[in-house]
Enzyme design. Structure first.
Site, PDB file in Angstrom:
ATOM      1  CG  ASN A 133       0.020  -0.668   2.708  1.00 56.50           C
ATOM      2  OD1 ASN A 133       0.352  -1.356   3.104  1.00 56.50           O
ATOM      3  ND2 ASN A 133      -0.426   0.448   3.176  1.00 56.50           N
ATOM      4  CD  GLN A 193      -3.679  -0.495  -1.666  1.00 58.00           C
ATOM      5  OE1 GLN A 193      -3.797   0.347  -2.408  1.00 58.00           O
ATOM      6  NE2 GLN A 193      -3.888  -0.099  -0.474  1.00 58.00           N
ATOM      7  CB  CYS A 224       1.174  11.778  11.729  1.00 54.80           C
ATOM      8  SG  CYS A 224       1.173  12.921  12.433  1.00 54.80           S
ATOM      9  CB  SER A 271     -10.675  -3.551   1.042  1.00 50.94           C
ATOM     10  OG  SER A 271     -11.575  -2.234   1.796  1.00 50.94           O
TER      11      SER A 271
HETATM   12  N1  PLP Z   1      -4.564  -4.003   4.195  1.00 56.27           N
HETATM   13  C1  PLP Z   1      -3.963  -3.086   3.023  1.00 56.27           C
HETATM   14  C2  PLP Z   1      -3.174  -3.407   2.399  1.00 56.27           C
HETATM   15  C3  PLP Z   1      -4.422  -1.585   2.777  1.00 56.27           C
HETATM   16  O1  PLP Z   1      -3.967  -0.929   1.887  1.00 56.27           O
HETATM   17  C4  PLP Z   1      -5.958  -1.775   3.844  1.00 56.27           C
HETATM   18  C5  PLP Z   1      -6.749  -0.309   4.064  1.00 56.27           C
HETATM   19  O2  PLP Z   1      -6.179   0.623   4.179  1.00 56.27           O
HETATM   20  C6  PLP Z   1      -5.804  -2.956   4.264  1.00 56.27           C
HETATM   21  C7  PLP Z   1      -5.754  -3.877   5.000  1.00 56.27           C
HETATM   22  C8  PLP Z   1      -6.970  -2.474   5.440  1.00 56.27           C
HETATM   23  O3  PLP Z   1      -8.379  -2.504   4.810  1.00 56.27           O
HETATM   24  P1  PLP Z   1      -9.836  -2.098   5.048  1.00 56.27           P
HETATM   25  O4  PLP Z   1     -10.327  -0.871   5.206  1.00 56.27           O
HETATM   26  O5  PLP Z   1     -10.771  -2.799   4.131  1.00 56.27           O
HETATM   27  O6  PLP Z   1     -10.260  -2.874   6.771  1.00 56.27           O
END
Ligand code: PLP
Length: 365
Positions: free
Chosen positions: A139, A167, A313, A187
């Protein structure tokens, strides 16, 4: 939103208009997928359509899609299920993997941001874990992991493979069967769907991790009244993202190439992460020596430009990015990286606004 330039798609992404209108339409009726009456049947149809749309997108069996509240839940569900047998996770995972259990074994990263396969094999041999959990694409940096090789190694030592595909969905092809993925977390809100809905998709391993017990929803694998509007919106967003994926990838490639060359023109010593290995075309993370990312983010914000840094942060204190630290970055580097992430509605003009503002900030500092 109109006057803002949004370049933070990896955090969350604007919902597509077609999806909004479907979601709003469904929310107007009291649908409940478990009821026997006509509105129950109507609700069930929406859920089953979305299940098929997701399964098609990732080459999975429709019966193996379990809807839930998002990838955080999906990641926790899988890791907690295998806790007793031992779990290996890569150092660059999202916090919803890294912090799901009290104890996990960390697989080190190479300097280029991919899992160190030699270290993985040694850990598999020594620890004989039940599960390996490695994200498809990061991410923060957009770096893509060699999932098929990781899968082969995991299988050789009898471990299941879980992948956080959040991602990667809609950005690169995910073929669960060919890649050898046993569990996939995805997601909706990263692909133009609504927030608060996601899915855990099972491969062929025959295990069904379950976190929430109660009503028999989602094939007894995830209790709780289904978020039908969200699920239907996820299905539609997924179908559109898959349909547009190739066109999207070439547009992102062109935008990212322009962005990288403009950045270097502004400041020669900018370092771009992930240039030397496979990466998502929508993501560009870079480090500007001697200028804090907070300073840049705040100045960009004043110009109406939304981007992120990798550092967390909390209470006003900037914590260096654990992803960049795992790749060998110093505290200074890991605290001062900027992430640009683009998506379905990004236009060249958005990048021009960013470049203009960023140049002005660098000239001033
Ligand atoms: N995994 C990754 C790589 C993500 O970027 C995110 C979201 O920021 C999540 C998991 C968490 O996803 P969700 O917001 O659906 O709980």
């Amino acid at each position: 939103m109109k006057s803002l330039t949004y370049l933070d798609y990896n955090a969350t992404c604007p919902i597509r208009a077609e999806v909004t209108s479907l979601v709003l339409n469904i929310m107007g009726e009291p649908l409940n997928g478990s009821a026997v009456h006509s509105l129950g049947r109507k609700g069930r149809q929406y859920i089953e359509k979305a299940r098929a749309q997701l399964a098609k997108a990732v080459h999975a069996d429709t019966n193996n899609v379990i809807f839930n509240s998002g990838a955080t839940e999906a990641n926790n569900t899988v890791l907690k299920h295998f806790e007793k047998g031992g779990v290996l996770v890569s150092a660059t995972e999202h916090p919803s993997v890294l912090q799901a259990l009290e104890t996990v074994t960390i697989i080190p990263s190479t300097a280029s941001g991919q899992v160190d396969l030699n270290a993985l094999e040694k850990l598999l041999e020594a620890e004989k874990p039940a599960l390996v959990s490695i994200m498809i694409a990061n991410n923060e940096t957009g770096i893509i992991q060699p999932i098929s090789e990781i899968s082969k190694l995991s299988r050789k030592y009898g471990a299941f493979l879980h992948c956080d595909g959040v991602q990667a969905l809609g950005r690169i092809e995910i073929n669960m069967m060919e890649m050898g993925i046993d569990f996939l977390s995805i997601s909706a809100h990263k692909i133009g769907g609504p927030q608060g809905v996601g899915a855990l998709i099972l491969g062929l391993c025959g295990e069904t991790p379950t976190l929430l017990n109660g009503g028999g929803q989602e094939k007894k694998a995830r209790a709780g009244t289904e978020n039908i509007a969200g699920i239907a919106g996820f299905g539609l967003a997924c179908e559109i993202a898959e349909k547009c994926r190739q066109e999207y990838t070439s547009k992102m490639h062109q935008l990212r190439t322009t962005l990288a060359s403009e950045l270097i023109k502004i400041k020669r010593d900018i370092f771009i992460y992930g240039q030397d290995c496979e990466h998502l075309e929508n993501t560009l993370m870079f480090h500007v020596p001697n200028i804090s990312s907070q300073t840049i983010l705040m100045a960009l914000d004043l110009d109406g430009i939304c981007v992120s840094n990798g550092s967390a942060c909390t209470s006003g204190t900037v914590k260096p990015s654990h992803v960049l630290k795992a790749m060998g970055a110093s505290d200074e580097e890991a605290s001062s990286a900027i992430r640009i992430s683009m998506g379905w509605s990004t236009q060249e003009e958005d990048l021009h606004k960013f470049i203009k503002s960023f140049k002005k900030i660098c000239d001033r500092i």
